[in-house]
Write a protein that holds these residues in place. Structure first.
Motif, PDB file in Angstrom:
ATOM      1  N   GLY A 200       0.830  -1.196   0.000  1.00 41.77           N
ATOM      2  CA  GLY A 200       0.000   0.000   0.000  1.00 41.77           C
ATOM      3  C   GLY A 200       0.863   1.243   0.000  1.00 41.77           C
ATOM      4  N   LEU A 201       0.224   2.365   0.349  1.00 40.28           N
ATOM      5  CA  LEU A 201       0.916   3.649   0.457  1.00 40.28           C
ATOM      6  C   LEU A 201       0.740   4.191   1.866  1.00 40.28           C
ATOM      7  CD1 LEU A 201      -0.085   5.439  -2.882  1.00 40.28           C
ATOM      8  CD2 LEU A 201       2.171   4.530  -2.283  1.00 40.28           C
ATOM      9  N   LEU A 202       1.808   4.774   2.394  1.00 39.78           N
ATOM     10  CA  LEU A 202       1.746   5.412   3.704  1.00 39.78           C
ATOM     11  C   LEU A 202       2.567   6.687   3.664  1.00 39.78           C
ATOM     12  CD1 LEU A 202       0.709   5.256   6.597  1.00 39.78           C
ATOM     13  CD2 LEU A 202       2.786   3.986   7.214  1.00 39.78           C
ATOM     14  N   PHE A 203       1.930   7.779   3.961  1.00 40.76           N
ATOM     15  CA  PHE A 203       2.554   9.098   3.914  1.00 40.76           C
ATOM     16  C   PHE A 203       3.167   9.382   2.544  1.00 40.76           C
ATOM     17  CE2 PHE A 203       3.580   8.584   8.734  1.00 40.76           C
ATOM     18  CZ  PHE A 203       2.221   8.584   9.016  1.00 40.76           C
ATOM     19  N   GLY A 204       2.543   8.847   1.506  1.00 41.15           N
ATOM     20  CA  GLY A 204       2.961   9.137   0.140  1.00 41.15           C
ATOM     21  C   GLY A 204       4.019   8.222  -0.436  1.00 41.15           C
ATOM     22  N   ASP A 233       9.365  11.182   5.267  1.00 36.06           N
ATOM     23  CA  ASP A 233      10.263  11.195   6.413  1.00 36.06           C
ATOM     24  C   ASP A 233       9.789  12.205   7.450  1.00 36.06           C
ATOM     25  OD1 ASP A 233      12.499  10.381   7.875  1.00 36.06           O
ATOM     26  OD2 ASP A 233      13.706  12.033   7.101  1.00 36.06           O
ATOM     27  N   THR A 234       9.324  13.364   6.985  1.00 39.21           N
ATOM     28  CA  THR A 234       8.859  14.417   7.893  1.00 39.21           C
ATOM     29  C   THR A 234       7.651  13.931   8.707  1.00 39.21           C
ATOM     30  OG1 THR A 234       9.623  16.127   6.374  1.00 39.21           O
ATOM     31  CG2 THR A 234       8.006  16.781   8.032  1.00 39.21           C
ATOM     32  N   LYS A 235       6.702  13.303   8.049  1.00 37.81           N
ATOM     33  CA  LYS A 235       5.511  12.812   8.740  1.00 37.81           C
ATOM     34  C   LYS A 235       5.845  11.651   9.667  1.00 37.81           C
ATOM     35  CE  LYS A 235       2.146  14.248   5.254  1.00 37.81           C
ATOM     36  NZ  LYS A 235       1.111  13.816   4.280  1.00 37.81           N
ATOM     37  N   PHE A 236       6.796  10.832   9.269  1.00 37.28           N
ATOM     38  CA  PHE A 236       7.217   9.733  10.127  1.00 37.28           C
ATOM     39  C   PHE A 236       7.788  10.268  11.437  1.00 37.28           C
ATOM     40  CE2 PHE A 236      10.719   6.433  10.939  1.00 37.28           C
ATOM     41  CZ  PHE A 236       9.886   5.647  11.712  1.00 37.28           C
ATOM     42  N   GLU A 237       8.653  11.271  11.350  1.00 37.21           N
ATOM     43  CA  GLU A 237       9.230  11.859  12.557  1.00 37.21           C
ATOM     44  C   GLU A 237       8.166  12.552  13.400  1.00 37.21           C
ATOM     45  OE1 GLU A 237      12.410  14.426  11.497  1.00 37.21           O
ATOM     46  OE2 GLU A 237      13.707  12.808  10.753  1.00 37.21           O
ATOM     47  N   LYS A 336      -5.288   5.625  18.434  1.00 36.35           N
ATOM     48  CA  LYS A 336      -3.992   6.139  17.986  1.00 36.35           C
ATOM     49  C   LYS A 336      -4.051   6.561  16.514  1.00 36.35           C
ATOM     50  CE  LYS A 336      -2.021   5.730  21.907  1.00 36.35           C
ATOM     51  NZ  LYS A 336      -1.645   6.953  22.658  1.00 36.35           N
ATOM     52  N   LEU A 337      -4.792   5.811  15.719  1.00 35.53           N
ATOM     53  CA  LEU A 337      -4.976   6.207  14.327  1.00 35.53           C
ATOM     54  C   LEU A 337      -5.649   7.572  14.233  1.00 35.53           C
ATOM     55  CD1 LEU A 337      -6.121   3.021  12.349  1.00 35.53           C
ATOM     56  CD2 LEU A 337      -4.073   4.394  11.964  1.00 35.53           C
ATOM     57  N   ALA A 342      -5.427  13.362  13.154  1.00 36.17           N
ATOM     58  CA  ALA A 342      -5.553  14.745  13.607  1.00 36.17           C
ATOM     59  C   ALA A 342      -4.269  15.537  13.371  1.00 36.17           C
ATOM     60  CB  ALA A 342      -5.925  14.767  15.087  1.00 36.17           C
ATOM     61  N   LYS A 343      -3.134  14.876  13.543  1.00 29.56           N
ATOM     62  CA  LYS A 343      -1.858  15.550  13.325  1.00 29.56           C
ATOM     63  C   LYS A 343      -1.599  15.838  11.854  1.00 29.56           C
ATOM     64  CE  LYS A 343       1.153  14.366  17.212  1.00 29.56           C
ATOM     65  NZ  LYS A 343       2.453  13.761  17.602  1.00 29.56           N
ATOM     66  N   LEU A 344      -1.998  14.912  11.009  1.00 25.51           N
ATOM     67  CA  LEU A 344      -1.665  15.025   9.587  1.00 25.51           C
ATOM     68  C   LEU A 344      -2.829  15.509   8.732  1.00 25.51           C
ATOM     69  CD1 LEU A 344       0.402  11.740   9.149  1.00 25.51           C
ATOM     70  CD2 LEU A 344       1.209  14.008   9.790  1.00 25.51           C
ATOM     71  N   GLN A 345      -3.918  15.866   9.391  1.00 25.83           N
ATOM     72  CA  GLN A 345      -5.084  16.385   8.678  1.00 25.83           C
ATOM     73  C   GLN A 345      -5.670  15.336   7.733  1.00 25.83           C
ATOM     74  OE1 GLN A 345      -6.366  19.479   9.429  1.00 25.83           O
ATOM     75  NE2 GLN A 345      -4.802  19.602  11.024  1.00 25.83           N
TER      76      GLN A 345
END
Length: 478
Positions: A200-204, A233-237, A336-337, A342-345
């Motif tokens: 799949g895709l996660l954070f692009g 990488d930014t969203k992962f951190e 948690k999801l 909420a953090k990533l809109q």
């Protein structure tokens, strides 16, 4: 073909129950993850670094998360222990590696996030891409696999790597082949390599999952995440704590399911035993009479059934508890999801959502189906208990009736014999019994004795026949 990637990372997320919460192995259990981490450092030849010496496990905090590093080890507000080392790629090339160990305590468990990576920059310059064979160097003697870590709640291994410029434009099939090769290099032994599950895709960026829950233990869960955008990488951190919690709740769900399979086997064995006992009772029911030995045997079974029923109920309760734990941890996973969302809109989290919305529901339904099937075992035990009691009571009642009839006809016979035996008055000193064959006639006493015995037996048999006829008529009339 051996591919190259840029700045590969290995993230080990391992979780272990704390002593006193479902675990009773003492201090050795409490130090399990930390000791294993030290052994990994030794295998990687990271000298003079002991995580066990850097921890304060007596820390107290009202927070559900407690960072376990000693206060003296925390620098620049970083609660992880940095590490540096070197890897020998071949006879001529040595590369530097870095990373960190993040020890954590939750309300019921310990967690370890161990990161091993090839730095993306050295001396202010971008490092070169490295061959995928470096991944095997991060895992000497399979020290990052579940068989070595032996964490009671399992683990997740996350392999991240940046795609090179030419790889960014490759299709999905190439990315899948690259992810497969990452797993093959990381785990050279195919017998210990988990099967591909989904992608799949996660954070692009493309992500691939390996490891299927219902495969034989030890369960392995490996994610290969191929970064193609800096935003990944930014969203992962930005969400690393929530992602660690996701892996934690996922591990608890998987472990609950694996525990349910152990309970399932025990219930299945108990259920088969119950069925065997029921078959014995059915075979016994075909007989007209119970022998004393069989009667005592099933009296013994009567004593065992309550204990068996209690144990069977306990196993059903344990199986239902596994289902409840899956449901509860799936809800925590969803929470948690929601925090990540909420953090990533408006970010797409379908890859992560599938586990709670599909896999967890399937596992709960499977256990619920098991409960529905095995709950009939409790009914069988009750029927078995009632059947044995009924058969024993009926046989005891019949034996009691037989004893009463025997007493009656014996009483009739003995009474007659007593009456006839009263003729013993014929035995007097004036009329003694002579030796055999000395007289041509029987002595009156002998004659009376023989007559009393004959008439006693005759009357007893007649009384017995009359009683049996009356019993037969009573049965027919019923």
């Amino acid at each position: 073909m051996n591919h190259k990637v840029y700045a590969p990372n290995i993230h080990l997320f391992a979780f272990h129950l704390r002593n006193g919460y479902g675990d009773s192995t003492g201090e050795q259990s409490n130090n399990q993850l930390w000791r294993k981490c030290d052994q990994i450092f030794e295998k990687l030849k990271i000298e003079d670094l002991k995580l066990t010496q850097k921890l304060d496990q007596q820390k107290f905090s009202d927070s559900p998360r407690v960072d376990l590093l000693k206060e003296t080890e925390i620098k620049d507000n970083k609660v992880s222990l940095p590490l540096n080392g070197q890897l020998l790629l071949n006879d001529h090339q040595v590369v530097k590696i870095s990373g960190f160990a993040y020890p954590l305590q939750t309300h019921d468990s310990y967690a370890l996030w161990l990161n091993l990576r090839r730095p993306d920059r050295e001396n202010g310059k971008k490092t070169e891409s490295v061959d995928l064979s470096i991944l095997s160097k991060f895992n000497p003697d399979s020290c990052l696999l579940p068989e070595f870590i032996e964490s009671s709640l399992g683990q997740t291994l996350l392999i991240t790597a940046w795609l090179t410029e030419g790889q960014n434009y490759q299709d999905k099939q190439f990315l899948r082949e690259l992810a497969d090769q990452c797993v093959e290099e990381f785990i050279p032994d195919p017998l210990h390599r988990p099967k591909f599950n989904r992608d799949g895709l996660l954070f692009g960026s493309a992500i691939f999952e390996y490891g299927i829950i219902n495969q034989p233990p030890p369960h392995q869960h490996i994610l290969v995440w191929l970064f193609c955008h800096t935003v990944t990488d930014t969203k992962f951190e930005k969400c690393y704590k929530e992602l660690m919690d996701l892996f934690y709740y996922r591990s608890k769900v998987v472990q609950s399911y694996l525990n349910s399979r152990k309970v399932y086997k025990n219930i299945y064995d108990a259920y088969k035993t119950i069925e065997d006992e029921v078959e014995k009772i059915e075979c016994l029911g075909d007989k007209n009479d119970l022998y004393c030995q069989e009667l005592f045997q099933y009296k013994g079974v009567l004593k065992k059934i309550p204990k068996a029923a209690l144990e069977y109920s306990r196993l059903l309760r344990d199986l239902d508890q596994c289902r409840h734990m899956i449901k509860m941890n799936a809800q925590c996973y969803e929470e948690k999801l929601a925090k990540i969302q909420a953090k990533l809109q408006s970010d797409n989290l379908i890859f992560l959502e599938i586990f709670s919305r599909k896999n967890c529901l399937y596992l709960q339904e499977e256990i619920q189906a098991d409960l529905g099937y095995f709950e009939h075992g409790s009914g069988l035990l009750e029927k078995l208990l009632s059947a044995i009691r009924g058969m024993v009571e009926i046989e005891q009642a019949e034996q009691a009736i037989c004893r009463q009839d025997t007493i009656k006809w014996l009483g009739a016979g003995i009474g007659t014999a007593v009456v006839v035996a009263s003729s013993s008055t014929h035995l007097t000193p004036e009329n003694p019994i002579h030796p055999p064959f000395t007289s041509r006639t029987l002595h009156p006493f002998i004659t009376s004795l023989l007559m009393s015995a004959f008439l006693g037996i005759l009357v007893g048999l007649i009384a017995r026949w009359l009683i049996q006829q009356r019993r037969h008529k009573e049965v027919v009339n019923k």
